[in-house]
Scaffold this motif. Structure first.
Motif, mmCIF file in Angstrom:
data_model
loop_
_atom_site.group_PDB
_atom_site.id
_atom_site.type_symbol
_atom_site.label_atom_id
_atom_site.label_comp_id
_atom_site.label_asym_id
_atom_site.label_seq_id
_atom_site.Cartn_x
_atom_site.Cartn_y
_atom_site.Cartn_z
ATOM 1 N N LYS A 271 0.916 -0.804 0.060
ATOM 2 C CA LYS A 271 -0.042 -0.303 0.311
ATOM 3 C C LYS A 271 0.683 1.476 0.395
ATOM 4 C CE LYS A 271 -4.317 2.184 2.772
ATOM 5 N NZ LYS A 271 -4.507 1.599 3.712
ATOM 6 N N ARG A 272 1.659 0.985 0.944
ATOM 7 C CA ARG A 272 2.939 2.406 0.725
ATOM 8 C C ARG A 272 3.298 2.826 -0.631
ATOM 9 N NH1 ARG A 272 6.516 1.058 5.746
ATOM 10 N NH2 ARG A 272 8.026 3.058 4.153
ATOM 11 N N ALA B 299 1.197 4.124 -3.023
ATOM 12 C CA ALA B 299 1.397 5.686 -2.581
ATOM 13 C C ALA B 299 2.446 6.123 -2.456
ATOM 14 C CB ALA B 299 0.766 5.369 -0.655
#
Length: 175
Positions: free
Chosen positions: A170-171, A174
């Motif tokens: 997820k990071r 992003a």
């Protein structure tokens, strides 16, 4: 009050024996005794071989895609492994119900304990309460004894490893 010996413990023993199979008859005997199984005799090499074949069939129950298939596979194991229920105080530790004949070799005793224990687990807690770990590199079988019945991993270690992986993915998206 005496708890039913066919409940949770045999299902835990089955998952343990499939996750880390015993390599010798002596190890099978020790693992059974350590799990609280009262043995009338030690396991033999034939018992070890028969238990390994049975556990392969038990894993098909774990992997069944729906409750009907799971029940059909487990019913086959029950028909081959269990006997009519009977009261016993064989170990002198209180009356309880056995779903097996007396004087069985270790392999046949384990087949009865695990088959009936699995049936009681699934009917008592839910037909979905056997599975494989969702962590791709693990896939160990487990029985869900959680309160909510939503367990997806065989252990907290696997759950944490997958959570870290999802967080890092997820990071990465992003950034």
């Amino acid at each position: 009050m005496r708890l039913n010996p066919y409940g949770e413990d045999p299902v835990r023993l089955a998952t343990s024996l499939t996750t880390s199979p015993p390599l010798t008859a002596e190890e099978l005997t020790a693992r059974c005794v350590g799990a609280g199984v009262v043995l009338e005799q030690a396991a033999t090499a034939d018992d070890l071989a028969e238990v390994n074949v049975f556990l392969g069939r038990w894993l098909r129950v774990v992997e069944a895609s729906n409750p009907q298939a799971r029940a059909a596979l487990l019913n086959e194991l029950l028909a081959e492994s269990s006997a009519y229920p009977r009261l016993t105080d064989h170990a002198g530790d209180g009356w309880h119900i056995h779903y097996r004949d007396y004087g069985l070799p270790v392999a046949r005793l384990l087949r009865a304990l695990i088959s009936v224990g699995t049936a009681l687990h699934l009917t008592g807690r839910g037909m979905h309460r056997l599975s494989r770990c969702e962590l791709t590199e693990c896939r160990n079988p487990f029985a869900d004894f959680s309160r909510g019945g939503q367990q997806r991993y065989c252990s907290p270690t696997c759950a944490n490893r997958d959570a870290v992986r999802r967080h890092r993915a997820k990071r990465a998206l992003a950034s």
